[in-house]
Write a protein that holds these residues in place. Structure first.
Motif, PDB file in Angstrom:
ATOM      1  N   ARG A 155      -3.727  26.924  10.857  1.00  0.00           N
ATOM      2  CA  ARG A 155      -3.742  26.924  12.318  1.00  0.00           C
ATOM      3  C   ARG A 155      -5.106  26.493  12.845  1.00  0.00           C
ATOM      4  O   ARG A 155      -5.192  25.719  13.798  1.00  0.00           O
ATOM      5  CB  ARG A 155      -3.396  28.335  12.828  1.00  0.00           C
ATOM      6  CG  ARG A 155      -3.290  28.487  14.335  1.00  0.00           C
ATOM      7  CD  ARG A 155      -2.021  27.855  14.863  1.00  0.00           C
ATOM      8  NE  ARG A 155      -2.212  26.472  15.302  1.00  0.00           N
ATOM      9  CZ  ARG A 155      -1.264  25.556  15.261  1.00  0.00           C
ATOM     10  NH1 ARG A 155      -0.085  25.824  14.773  1.00  0.00           N
ATOM     11  NH2 ARG A 155      -1.505  24.328  15.674  1.00  0.00           N
ATOM     12  N   ARG A 156      -6.162  26.973  12.215  1.00  0.00           N
ATOM     13  CA  ARG A 156      -7.510  26.612  12.667  1.00  0.00           C
ATOM     14  C   ARG A 156      -7.763  25.122  12.483  1.00  0.00           C
ATOM     15  O   ARG A 156      -8.329  24.468  13.367  1.00  0.00           O
ATOM     16  CB  ARG A 156      -8.560  27.414  11.898  1.00  0.00           C
ATOM     17  CG  ARG A 156     -10.007  27.043  12.254  1.00  0.00           C
ATOM     18  CD  ARG A 156     -11.006  27.900  11.498  1.00  0.00           C
ATOM     19  NE  ARG A 156     -10.919  29.296  11.900  1.00  0.00           N
ATOM     20  CZ  ARG A 156     -11.702  30.259  11.418  1.00  0.00           C
ATOM     21  NH1 ARG A 156     -12.612  29.960  10.485  1.00  0.00           N
ATOM     22  NH2 ARG A 156     -11.585  31.497  11.836  1.00  0.00           N
ATOM     23  N   GLU A 157      -7.334  24.568  11.343  1.00  0.00           N
ATOM     24  CA  GLU A 157      -7.545  23.139  11.099  1.00  0.00           C
ATOM     25  C   GLU A 157      -6.743  22.277  12.065  1.00  0.00           C
ATOM     26  O   GLU A 157      -7.243  21.265  12.574  1.00  0.00           O
ATOM     27  CB  GLU A 157      -7.176  22.811   9.649  1.00  0.00           C
ATOM     28  CG  GLU A 157      -8.143  23.400   8.632  1.00  0.00           C
ATOM     29  CD  GLU A 157      -7.622  23.330   7.218  1.00  0.00           C
ATOM     30  OE1 GLU A 157      -8.451  23.358   6.287  1.00  0.00           O
ATOM     31  OE2 GLU A 157      -6.380  23.242   7.028  1.00  0.00           O
ATOM     32  N   LEU A 158      -5.513  22.661  12.330  1.00  0.00           N
ATOM     33  CA  LEU A 158      -4.700  21.902  13.280  1.00  0.00           C
ATOM     34  C   LEU A 158      -5.318  21.935  14.670  1.00  0.00           C
ATOM     35  O   LEU A 158      -5.412  20.915  15.352  1.00  0.00           O
ATOM     36  CB  LEU A 158      -3.279  22.474  13.316  1.00  0.00           C
ATOM     37  CG  LEU A 158      -2.440  22.270  12.049  1.00  0.00           C
ATOM     38  CD1 LEU A 158      -1.229  23.197  12.051  1.00  0.00           C
ATOM     39  CD2 LEU A 158      -1.990  20.819  11.912  1.00  0.00           C
ATOM     40  N   THR A 167       2.438  21.905  13.726  1.00  0.00           N
ATOM     41  CA  THR A 167       2.397  22.827  12.607  1.00  0.00           C
ATOM     42  C   THR A 167       2.415  22.007  11.321  1.00  0.00           C
ATOM     43  O   THR A 167       2.455  20.765  11.352  1.00  0.00           O
ATOM     44  CB  THR A 167       3.569  23.826  12.651  1.00  0.00           C
ATOM     45  OG1 THR A 167       3.371  24.839  11.652  1.00  0.00           O
ATOM     46  CG2 THR A 167       4.903  23.129  12.401  1.00  0.00           C
ATOM     47  N   SER A 168       2.382  22.669  10.188  1.00  0.00           N
ATOM     48  CA  SER A 168       2.442  22.008   8.885  1.00  0.00           C
ATOM     49  C   SER A 168       3.305  22.850   7.966  1.00  0.00           C
ATOM     50  O   SER A 168       3.619  24.013   8.282  1.00  0.00           O
ATOM     51  CB  SER A 168       1.034  21.857   8.289  1.00  0.00           C
ATOM     52  OG  SER A 168       0.508  23.140   7.947  1.00  0.00           O
ATOM     53  N   LEU A 169       3.673  22.278   6.831  1.00  0.00           N
ATOM     54  CA  LEU A 169       4.419  23.064   5.857  1.00  0.00           C
ATOM     55  C   LEU A 169       3.614  24.291   5.436  1.00  0.00           C
ATOM     56  O   LEU A 169       4.162  25.390   5.301  1.00  0.00           O
ATOM     57  CB  LEU A 169       4.751  22.205   4.636  1.00  0.00           C
ATOM     58  CG  LEU A 169       5.707  21.029   4.859  1.00  0.00           C
ATOM     59  CD1 LEU A 169       5.866  20.222   3.572  1.00  0.00           C
ATOM     60  CD2 LEU A 169       7.065  21.496   5.360  1.00  0.00           C
ATOM     61  N   GLU A 170       2.315  24.109   5.258  1.00  0.00           N
ATOM     62  CA  GLU A 170       1.455  25.229   4.877  1.00  0.00           C
ATOM     63  C   GLU A 170       1.440  26.290   5.969  1.00  0.00           C
ATOM     64  O   GLU A 170       1.626  27.479   5.699  1.00  0.00           O
ATOM     65  CB  GLU A 170       0.033  24.726   4.613  1.00  0.00           C
ATOM     66  CG  GLU A 170      -0.944  25.837   4.244  1.00  0.00           C
ATOM     67  CD  GLU A 170      -2.363  25.319   4.075  1.00  0.00           C
ATOM     68  OE1 GLU A 170      -3.175  26.042   3.456  1.00  0.00           O
ATOM     69  OE2 GLU A 170      -2.668  24.218   4.559  1.00  0.00           O
TER      70      GLU A 170
END
Length: 261
Positions: A155-158, A167-170
């Protein structure tokens, strides 16, 4: 197929005949379009082909918008025959339905489709789809289905990339064991190794309803070329166009971006 480490090295596909791996490219869809143009210019047959980028620097989505590729994200384009007749207009939505269902099964998520081409998890964008097509003078056509998928990213990286609605799979909670090495790519290629362009047997309204992020009666606003249409969601018609209930009845929206839902 070359350029992959095991376990993808040497693997075969049921329908895809060629896989091209590029360590880096501006856009996999642009590479696919160049291949189609070259084959048409030389009167050669265009075979079902997938282009995979290790890194994509200038991806783009619908209406010329840019697609931000995060480190570890996937960028894939598949060249498929463009079906003749009514199925030509069905292909974009059928591709989205196939991807939503396939990603849900492969990664244990509830992936939903926001009309017409955004893949969502928990109402945040996991990936996008761009379909472009080309027909020759005889009417024979080929379509390019481009897919961008966020694999890694907390979440922080996005948020640091300005992707607060992504969002991402991770981030969605997929176990790390399914995200290592080429496993996400292998899963995506398995999903795309289907005859996307063949006429579907399931009616589009029912198929879309099974994966739609919209529920009947949801308030929606759709923008298209500076015009905004607002109404309530009534599903899609037999060709995949959006049905919006209005005060005066119903309006059919053929293309656009859902900006409020």
């Amino acid at each position: 197929m070359s350029g992959f480490d095991a376990p993808l090295e040497g693997r075969s596909f049921r329908h895809i005949e060629n896989v091209i791996y590029l360590p880096a490219t501006p856009s996999t869809n642009d590479v696919a379009k160049a291949i189609v143009e070259k084959m048409l210019a030389e009167s050669e047959d265009v075979r079902p082909t997938i282009i995979v980028a290790g890194e994509q620097s200038a991806g783009h989505g619908r209406l010329g918008r840019s697609w931000v590729s995060l480190p570890g994200s996937l960028a894939v384009s598949v060249i498929v025959p463009w079906p003749a007749g009514p199925e030509r207009v069905h292909l974009p939505l059928r591709a989205g339905i196939a991807l939503a269902r396939g990603l849900s099964q492969a990664f244990g998520l509830d992936v939903r489709l926001k009309w017409p081409n955004d893949l969502l998890v928990n109402r945040k964008k996991l990936g996008g789809i761009l379909v472009e097509a080309r027909a020759n003078d005889e009417g024979e056509g080929w379509a390019i289905v481009g897919v961008g998928l966020n694999v890694k990213g907390t979440r922080r990286e996005l948020d640091s990339h300005g992707l607060r609605d992504a969002t991402s799979l991770e981030e969605a909670g997929v176990p790390a064991g399914k995200l290592g090495g080429v496993r996400p790519l292998s899963s995506l290629l398995d999903i795309l190794d289907v005859p996307l362009a063949e006429p579907g047997t399931e009616p589009l309204p029912e198929a879309f309803a099974s994966v739609a992020t919209h529920a009947p009666g949801d308030a929606l606003s759709v923008q298209n070329r500076g015009r905004t249409v607002s109404g309530v969601f009534r599903g899609v018609n037999a060709d995949g166009a959006l049905r919006l209930g209005m005060g005066h009845g119903e309006e059919t929206v053929i293309s656009g971006d859902v900006v409020l839902f």
